[in-house]
Motif scaffolding. Sequence first.
Motif, PDB file in Angstrom:
ATOM      1  N   ARG A 155       0.857  -1.191   0.000  1.00  0.00           N
ATOM      2  CA  ARG A 155       0.000   0.000   0.000  1.00  0.00           C
ATOM      3  C   ARG A 155       0.888   1.234   0.000  1.00  0.00           C
ATOM      4  N   PRO A 156       1.301   1.710  -1.190  1.00  0.00           N
ATOM      5  CA  PRO A 156       2.167   2.886  -1.232  1.00  0.00           C
ATOM      6  C   PRO A 156       1.420   4.120  -0.740  1.00  0.00           C
ATOM      7  N   PRO A 157       2.149   5.113  -0.248  1.00  0.00           N
ATOM      8  CA  PRO A 157       1.491   6.341   0.204  1.00  0.00           C
ATOM      9  C   PRO A 157       0.828   7.055  -0.972  1.00  0.00           C
ATOM     10  N   ALA A 158      -0.198   7.855  -0.657  1.00  0.00           N
ATOM     11  CA  ALA A 158      -0.883   8.610  -1.702  1.00  0.00           C
ATOM     12  C   ALA A 158       0.095   9.586  -2.342  1.00  0.00           C
ATOM     13  N   GLY A 159      -0.014   9.756  -3.645  1.00  0.00           N
ATOM     14  CA  GLY A 159       0.903  10.662  -4.339  1.00  0.00           C
ATOM     15  C   GLY A 159       0.944  10.322  -5.803  1.00  0.00           C
ATOM     16  N   GLU A 160       1.747  11.061  -6.539  1.00  0.00           N
ATOM     17  CA  GLU A 160       1.856  10.798  -7.970  1.00  0.00           C
ATOM     18  C   GLU A 160       3.302  10.966  -8.420  1.00  0.00           C
ATOM     19  N   VAL A 161       3.714  10.122  -9.361  1.00  0.00           N
ATOM     20  CA  VAL A 161       5.082  10.191  -9.871  1.00  0.00           C
ATOM     21  C   VAL A 161       5.057  10.057 -11.377  1.00  0.00           C
ATOM     22  N   TYR A 162       6.091  10.598 -11.989  1.00  0.00           N
ATOM     23  CA  TYR A 162       6.312  10.346 -13.414  1.00  0.00           C
ATOM     24  C   TYR A 162       7.757   9.897 -13.584  1.00  0.00           C
ATOM     25  N   VAL A 163       7.961   8.774 -14.221  1.00  0.00           N
ATOM     26  CA  VAL A 163       9.317   8.324 -14.505  1.00  0.00           C
ATOM     27  C   VAL A 163       9.434   8.048 -15.994  1.00  0.00           C
ATOM     28  N   ARG A 164      10.651   8.144 -16.495  1.00  0.00           N
ATOM     29  CA  ARG A 164      10.857   7.865 -17.909  1.00  0.00           C
ATOM     30  C   ARG A 164      12.122   7.052 -18.093  1.00  0.00           C
ATOM     31  N   ALA A 165      12.170   6.356 -19.192  1.00  0.00           N
ATOM     32  CA  ALA A 165      13.320   5.500 -19.467  1.00  0.00           C
ATOM     33  C   ALA A 165      13.449   5.336 -20.967  1.00  0.00           C
ATOM     34  N   GLU A 166      14.592   4.831 -21.370  1.00  0.00           N
ATOM     35  CA  GLU A 166      14.852   4.614 -22.787  1.00  0.00           C
ATOM     36  C   GLU A 166      14.555   3.157 -23.118  1.00  0.00           C
ATOM     37  N   ASN A 167      13.473   2.937 -23.829  1.00  0.00           N
ATOM     38  CA  ASN A 167      13.132   1.602 -24.310  1.00  0.00           C
ATOM     39  C   ASN A 167      13.793   1.403 -25.669  1.00  0.00           C
TER      40      ASN A 167
END
Lengths: 376, 188
Positions: A303-315
């Motif tokens: 149960r992760p804490p409430a919040g928002e993230v954006y991650v990026r990577a090179e596919n």
Amino acid sequence: MAQVSKTTNRNGEPIEMLLNMGPQHPSTHGVFRMVLWVDGEKIVDVEPHIGYLHRGSEKLCEGEQYNQVITLFDRMDYIANFNNEQIYCRAVEKLMGLEVSERSEYIRVILCELNRIASHMLFIATMGLDAGAMTPSMFCFRGRERIQGLFEAVSGARMMHNYFRFGGLKEDVPDDFVPQVRELLELVKADTDESDKLLSFNEIFLARLKGIAVMTAEDAIDYGLTGPCLRASGVDYDVRKAAPYSVYDRLDFDVPIGLDGDCWDRYYLRVQEIYQSIRIVEQALDQLPEGSVESSLGRRLLRPPAGEVYVRAENPRGEIGVYLISDGSDKPYRVKVRPPSFCNLSALKHMLKDCWIADCVVILGALDIVLGEVDR
Amino acid sequence: MFNSLKGLVVTLVSTMHGLRAPVTRQYPSTGNLLKRHDEPTPVKDRFMGFPALTWDETVGEPYCTSCMVCIRGCPTQCMSAVMKDNPLFIEEKSTRRKIVDTFEINLNRCILCGICVEVCNFDAIVMTHEHEMSTYNRNGDRVDLSALLEIGQKHQKATDWIPPTKRVKAVTGGDTGTGPAAAEAESK
């Protein structure tokens, strides 16, 4: 002479010719339909139809627990499974502020780069097939098969691995992993050399690809191209260099850049990327530390804490982004994926304009889309 | 003209290379075209085929207690199970209070992710090496408890299966109890 438009040809006569390509056309590498408006042999306009492989992955994510979502990400870009698992695991790790052990990071990078090689090999194979060369595809599939054999030995599955965990891995790699990968790299290098020699500077292949669908750097940026398609146009942008994640900042590799931005550049850049990936894996093997790969989370419900993230990577296909919103429950509130294939596909209309119908297949092939990711 | 000849030579060299023993295999037998073995193509040790239930030899009952952990962890809801009181527990032959009554896995829905094996606390479920289970009916792949135990026992015999919880103990050098004693320790 009248203006060429959707409804009239060069002589001002109405165009009756609508050419339907797909959804079962073998060159589309999936189920993708293009409605081509043609003036003789010239393409005037194209209307792409996507959604034949739509499974609602993003919506499904909202109904699954965090660890179950990994299996859905495996099935998005089904040619680069490890890369997709990694980006989702990184999203959850960033959300929770989890530390990942050194060893797991290195193993992740090794597996992701091997997956990139496998993906690019499949691209070379299908690119050759699109241009009419059968033999290189056999060599490339043999090399890809070897890599998948390794994946099977490591994760237990050839494609849908479900091997990465938040903060670690499912289990440690087999004991003979390092010598096995070293042996594999030699074979992969030989396979790539062989198909490269056979295909890259073949006169017919050059004639089919050189100068086709040229994208200038400005156009490529405007259309939001990423990955090899963008770099082929001469833009030096790679997420592994621009915003290093995982342990990429400790590894030394070059980012190949294209000169003309045509189909051949897009092809040859991927061949060069295979060699760079081999370099990365070799260095990662040298630096591979001992230690634990176990996640600190244990087996309790996440149960992760409430919040928002954006991650990026090179596919292998370009920049993938994951936007994850958590409301503190055991299931994600929203998972939005920025799939590289889908965004690259938006440039298709621009590329196909005023091209011959015969080039349509190689232009689509050089974009290297995976319909599982386009439609999700 | 010269380029075409060069291309011909490259292709010819590749063809000569290709005349070595073929790398392709005739499914399902192994080996190459010249030397053929008839056993099926081997899979790797960690290969995840269809899941099956394990059999506790020392007590003579399944490991599974129908605790529903795997069913709640399954991403595709492909399993169902019913629990019952364990008759062997009443006779004091077993340490399991409850035991599996019925268990069904719809292998058509299963995506072979291995989450069920990971969450199981009783070593009751394994990913076997079974992968050729096509049938002609839509519901032909709904396997019941007896079939699952049969597949599981076959896998246990073939791979000298050790319960994962005991494997961990062996690595850490702890007491590796066998049979009912260890099962008792687990239930506590």
